[in-house]
Design a protein around this motif. Structure first.
Motif, PDB file in Angstrom:
ATOM      1  N   HIS A  31       0.942  -1.097   0.341  1.00  0.00           N
ATOM      2  CA  HIS A  31       0.682   0.450   0.036  1.00  0.00           C
ATOM      3  C   HIS A  31       1.248   1.047  -0.288  1.00  0.00           C
ATOM      4  CE1 HIS A  31      -3.056  -2.739   1.853  1.00  0.00           C
ATOM      5  NE2 HIS A  31      -3.866  -2.058   1.135  1.00  0.00           N
ATOM      6  N   SER A  32       0.570   2.636  -0.342  1.00  0.00           N
ATOM      7  CA  SER A  32       0.947   3.238  -0.481  1.00  0.00           C
ATOM      8  C   SER A  32       2.122   3.367   0.918  1.00  0.00           C
ATOM      9  CB  SER A  32       0.252   4.634  -1.489  1.00  0.00           C
ATOM     10  OG  SER A  32      -0.157   3.814  -1.887  1.00  0.00           O
ATOM     11  N   ASN A  43       0.137   2.384   4.816  1.00  0.00           N
ATOM     12  CA  ASN A  43      -1.445   2.210   4.238  1.00  0.00           C
ATOM     13  C   ASN A  43      -2.176   3.851   4.460  1.00  0.00           C
ATOM     14  OD1 ASN A  43      -1.611  -0.607   4.209  1.00  0.00           O
ATOM     15  ND2 ASN A  43      -1.949  -0.539   6.452  1.00  0.00           N
ATOM     16  N   GLN A  47      -4.397   4.948  -3.002  1.00  0.00           N
ATOM     17  CA  GLN A  47      -3.526   4.612  -4.240  1.00  0.00           C
ATOM     18  C   GLN A  47      -3.118   4.746  -5.264  1.00  0.00           C
ATOM     19  OE1 GLN A  47      -1.799   1.939  -2.122  1.00  0.00           O
ATOM     20  NE2 GLN A  47      -2.820   3.326  -0.824  1.00  0.00           N
TER      21      GLN A  47
END
Length: 123
Positions: A31-32, A43, A47
């Motif tokens: 996740h970013s 998280n 995205q």
């Protein structure tokens, strides 16, 4: 010619990136994330660059960085100035680049002990 050991003082160092994953130290994220030399936020909500909003950068001020690197995913796409303009007004330098370049730049700047934060979109 002598060689010197590169001693990067950052607690969090980016080890690898490919679309869909970023490795920081020994942990792989799918996740970013937002990463600084002393702190990581897992998280991070956006995205994809198309979903990035002004609110996504609210947390950046808490880091008080001199430079914010924005990794936009596998290709360079510039978000609207309204999304990050408040940070510029706070005196934070903003550099927008694809996430691969942002990862490399983050490592180079942390090796120089610079006050940098990277907001990295994963895809």
């Amino acid at each position: 010619m002598g060689l010197e050991l590169d001693e990067n003082p950052a607690m969090y160092q980016i080890r690898a990136y490919r679309p869909g994953s970023i490795q920081v130290n020994e942990t792989i994220y799918s996740h970013s994330i937002i990463v600084s030399p002393q702190k990581i936020i897992e998280n991070w909500r956006p995205q994809h660059i198309s979903t990035l909003t002004r609110a996504d950068f609210d947390i950046i001020s808490e880091f008080s960085p001199a430079i914010l690197l924005v990794g936009t995913g596998s290709k360079l796409e510039f978000p609207a100035l309204e999304v990050y303009g408040d940070l510029i007004n706070e005196g934070i330098g903003i550099e927008v680049m694809d996430t691969s370049a942002a990862c490399r730049t983050y490592n180079a700047l942390t090796a120089e002990n610079r006050n940098v934060v990277a907001a990295l979109i994963i895809k």
